[in-house]
Design a protein around this motif. Structure first.
Motif, PDB file in Angstrom:
ATOM      1  N   ARG A   4      75.833  90.886  43.893  1.00 25.17           N
ATOM      2  CA  ARG A   4      75.092  90.600  42.658  1.00 25.17           C
ATOM      3  C   ARG A   4      74.254  91.812  42.250  1.00 25.17           C
ATOM      4  O   ARG A   4      74.217  92.200  41.071  1.00 25.17           O
ATOM      5  CB  ARG A   4      74.190  89.381  42.845  1.00 25.17           C
ATOM      6  N   GLN A   5      73.586  92.392  43.240  1.00 22.42           N
ATOM      7  CA  GLN A   5      72.738  93.543  42.952  1.00 22.42           C
ATOM      8  C   GLN A   5      73.566  94.743  42.523  1.00 22.42           C
ATOM      9  O   GLN A   5      73.194  95.480  41.599  1.00 22.42           O
ATOM     10  CB  GLN A   5      71.900  93.890  44.189  1.00 22.42           C
ATOM     11  N   ASN A   7      76.803  85.206  52.658  1.00 23.60           N
ATOM     12  CA  ASN A   7      75.620  85.079  51.803  1.00 23.60           C
ATOM     13  C   ASN A   7      74.960  86.438  51.575  1.00 23.60           C
ATOM     14  O   ASN A   7      74.482  86.726  50.474  1.00 23.60           O
ATOM     15  CB  ASN A   7      74.627  84.105  52.433  1.00 23.60           C
ATOM     16  N   ASP A   8      74.953  87.265  52.625  1.00 29.52           N
ATOM     17  CA  ASP A   8      74.378  88.604  52.496  1.00 29.52           C
ATOM     18  C   ASP A   8      75.210  89.448  51.531  1.00 29.52           C
ATOM     19  O   ASP A   8      74.670  90.164  50.674  1.00 29.52           O
ATOM     20  CB  ASP A   8      74.304  89.263  53.871  1.00 29.52           C
ATOM     21  N   GLU A  23      77.116  88.322  49.160  1.00 28.84           N
ATOM     22  CA  GLU A  23      76.949  87.792  47.801  1.00 28.84           C
ATOM     23  C   GLU A  23      75.710  88.384  47.129  1.00 28.84           C
ATOM     24  O   GLU A  23      75.759  88.812  45.973  1.00 28.84           O
ATOM     25  CB  GLU A  23      76.846  86.270  47.839  1.00 28.84           C
ATOM     26  N   GLN A  24      74.597  88.404  47.871  1.00 27.96           N
ATOM     27  CA  GLN A  24      73.380  88.973  47.306  1.00 27.96           C
ATOM     28  C   GLN A  24      73.555  90.458  47.004  1.00 27.96           C
ATOM     29  O   GLN A  24      73.120  90.960  45.962  1.00 27.96           O
ATOM     30  CB  GLN A  24      72.210  88.760  48.274  1.00 27.96           C
ATOM     31  N   GLY A  25      74.212  91.163  47.940  1.00 27.66           N
ATOM     32  CA  GLY A  25      74.455  92.586  47.726  1.00 27.66           C
ATOM     33  C   GLY A  25      75.360  92.848  46.545  1.00 27.66           C
ATOM     34  O   GLY A  25      75.139  93.792  45.766  1.00 27.66           O
ATOM     35  N   CYS A  66      81.983  83.092  43.482  1.00 24.50           N
ATOM     36  CA  CYS A  66      80.589  83.037  43.006  1.00 24.50           C
ATOM     37  C   CYS A  66      80.489  83.198  41.487  1.00 24.50           C
ATOM     38  O   CYS A  66      79.376  83.338  40.959  1.00 24.50           O
ATOM     39  CB  CYS A  66      79.761  84.113  43.688  1.00 24.50           C
TER      40      CYS A  66
END
Length: 610
Positions: free
Chosen positions: A358-359, A351-352, A354-356, A410
């Motif tokens: 995306r950014q 999850n971490d 994935e967020q990274g 994702c």
């Protein structure tokens, strides 16, 4: 005297008929009301108005009983029709028939007809098995009203009974409204299962008595495919049918509910050894669904489990842990898995990341490394390069295999491909402006096609937005593109018509249909490293690829060349280009540019691939 009595009787019969006619109109008006409260209000007002009218103009006690009794009948009929126990049309016919009987029958028959009518309605309510705690209330008071009309002396008792009936039906209406609101607030409208709020209340009740329980969070596989293929109505039908299968699977110690979308929850007090059998049965029942609205479907489940000992954790915490276990089960294609520290750490890392990621895609901070392609006959001549995505996150170099797989899961892969394409081809433009033309190849994932992304439109947008030269662009595709038939073929033909080169990457690893391969607009075949590694021991497959490329008049690029003997064999067998660690590893942009500029100082170094 006799004439006056006949006039009175005819007046009474006409009044009875008028009263019934009024009640018939009342029932028709009540039918337009969507809730029982509105029906009660209309019928009660007419009934009380009739009662006070008879008090002002007393003609006979039975005249008072008639509208009162039949108003109650109207109330009961409306009550039953609102719950679809009887048909309104049949009720109208019944009341019209009773109206005619009372209008043309002697006055002495009136109380008996009323008693029979009321008793019939009361028995109807009881025999229709209204499944609630209050089904006996209207039946009891209707029966009392009907029987009290058999004697004029019981008229006060009749009124009291009517008032009690009105109160009871009002209480019924209030209870029904509260029950309806409770059901709406605590159940899922599609599956009719308890919703998350109700699940939370059940878990709270278990926690109040310190009861341990297992929480099973599971997802229905195949719903998205059904929605995409047959429409959302078919998807809703699939969820409804699946929920019935679930209900037939769970036992008295299980509490089943819907979390959201295609996720469901079972809160159970079973022992751990029983859970595997429960999940197995549930999976078999879901898999038994093979047809939805005459469409063939395939469904399954993945489960995440968590044990809440003595209900120490809240329902929300358990659901979060079970969600992590479910996420792991889906990614690893497991039927079910229990949450543990390793899984929790793995899911949190994912999850971490994935967020990274995306950014990084949004900010375009992904790095591009370039692996040079060399002329096989003249290994010091650079003829092109392949762009490869790299990502450094919080000081850690994330494996391309890991973050590309994550991007595909994702649905970020198309955006990732666009960033890499744009960055790499912009470098080619800058080098062209320096007088060092270099053709750079970039990959486009076939997963993007499954998500509805158009390769043609993406490439055309990048070229037009950055004013790029199509002749310095190469797109690498894989054999899985062949599964998309004419659509991808047409897109590739348009791009190739613009001057863009098309290369088939990893050729030979995907069991290509050679007939389809011949129809694709290709310029280059790339021999996968798997075959290059076996080249010296068993060159059969590589020889076949070389012969095929010559017959189709395609250029050849060998990947993963790491030994001099491999280079010699490829050079002797008409392979045009090679890339691999023997000559150069993938280089960061700065090092690659430095290599190009240094090589540009030597004459005839650049021999641009056709």
């Amino acid at each position: 005297m006799i004439g006056d009595q006949l006039v009175v009787e005819h007046f009474l019969n006409a009044s009875n008929a008028a009263a019934f006619g009024l009640l018939l109109i009342v029932l028709l008006v009540c039918r337009q009301q969507q809730d029982i409260s509105g029906r009660l209000l209309i019928a009660s007002c007419v009934s009380f108005a009739s009662y006070f009218f008879t008090q002002l103009y007393p003609i006979t006690p039975f005249f008072m009983q008639l509208p009162l009794g039949l108003a109650n009948g109207c109330l009961a009929a409306s009550y039953l029709q609102n719950r679809k126990y009887i048909d309104t049309t049949k009720t109208v016919i019944l009341i019209a028939t009773i109206t005619l009987i009372l209008a043309f029958s002697p006055e002495s028959w009136t109380p008996y007809v009323i008693a029979l009518t009321m008793s019939g309605i009361a028995l109807t309510i009881l025999t229709k098995q209204c499944r609630s705690e209050y089904h006996w209330a209207p039946a009891l008071f209707l029966l009392t009203v009907g029987l009290s009309g058999l004697h004029a002396d019981l008229i006060i008792f009749h009124l009291i009974a009517y008032l009690l009936l009105s109160l009871s039906l009002s209480a019924v209406a209030l209870y029904a409204l509260n029950r309806k609101l409770y059901v709406q607030a605590n159940s899922d409208p599609l599956s009719q299962l308890p919703n998350r709020r109700c699940l939370n209340e059940h878990a709270a009740a278990l926690a109040a008595r310190g009861q341990s329980y297992y929480l099973i969070l599971f997802t229905l596989n195949g719903i998205k495919q059904i929605n995409d293929t047959y429409g959302f109505a078919a998807g809703d039908s699939a969820i409804w049918i699946a929920s019935r299968k679930m209900l037939s699977t769970v036992g008295i110690e299980d509490f089943l509910g819907r979390n959201f979308a295609k996720e469901f929850v079972i809160v159970t007090e079973r022992e751990e050894e029983e859970l595997s059998e429960l999940i197995k049965t549930l999976e078999e029942n879901i898999r038994s669904i093979e047809s939805i609205d005459k469409h063939n479907v395939s469904m399954g489940i993945h489960c995440g489990l968590v044990f809440n000992e003595a209900a120490k954790d809240s329902f929300s915490q358990c659901l979060q842990s079970a969600s992590a276990a479910l996420q792991f089960a889906v990614s690893e294609q497991l039927s079910h898995t229990f949450i543990n520290d390793a899984i929790l750490e793995s899911v949190n890392r994912r999850n971490d990341l994935e967020q990274g990621l995306r950014q990084a895609i949004t900010d375009k901070t992904l790095q591009v490394h370039f692996q040079p392609k060399y002329d096989c006959k003249q290994p010091d001549h650079i003829v092109g390069a392949e762009a490869l995505a790299r990502w450094q996150y919080r000081g850690e170099n994330i494996s391309p295999f890991e973050f590309i797989k994550l991007a595909e899961e994702c649905k970020l892969i198309a955006d990732l491909d666009r960033v890499i394409m744009e960055k790499s081809w912009l470098l080619g433009k800058r080098m062209q402006e320096k007088g060092i033309p270099i053709k750079i190849a970039a990959n486009f994932s076939p997963t993007s096609l499954l998500n509805g992304v158009s390769l043609q439109h993406m490439v055309q947008d990048i070229i037009s937005e950055n004013n790029l030269d199509p002749k310095l662009i190469e797109i690498e595709i894989t054999e899985s593109y062949l599964a998309h038939g004419e659509d991808i073929k047409n897109q590739l033909q348009v791009l190739r018509g613009m001057g863009i080169s098309i290369a088939m990457d990893d050729f030979g690893t995907g069991f290509s249909n050679l007939g389809q391969l011949e129809d694709l607009p290709l310029d280059t075949l790339k021999i996968d490293k798997i075959f290059v590694d076996k080249l010296l021991e068993n060159p059969t497959v590589t020889e076949f690829i070389v012969d095929l490329a010559q017959k189709l008049q395609l250029q050849l690029v060998a990947e993963g060349v790491e030994e001099t003997q491999q280079l010699q064999w490829l050079s002797q067998h008409s392979c045009q280009m090679i890339q691999g660690y023997l000559l150069s590893r993938p280089l960061p942009e700065e090092e690659f540019v430095a290599l190009l500029e240094q090589s540009a100082k030597r004459p005839t170094v650049f021999k641009l691939a056709k």
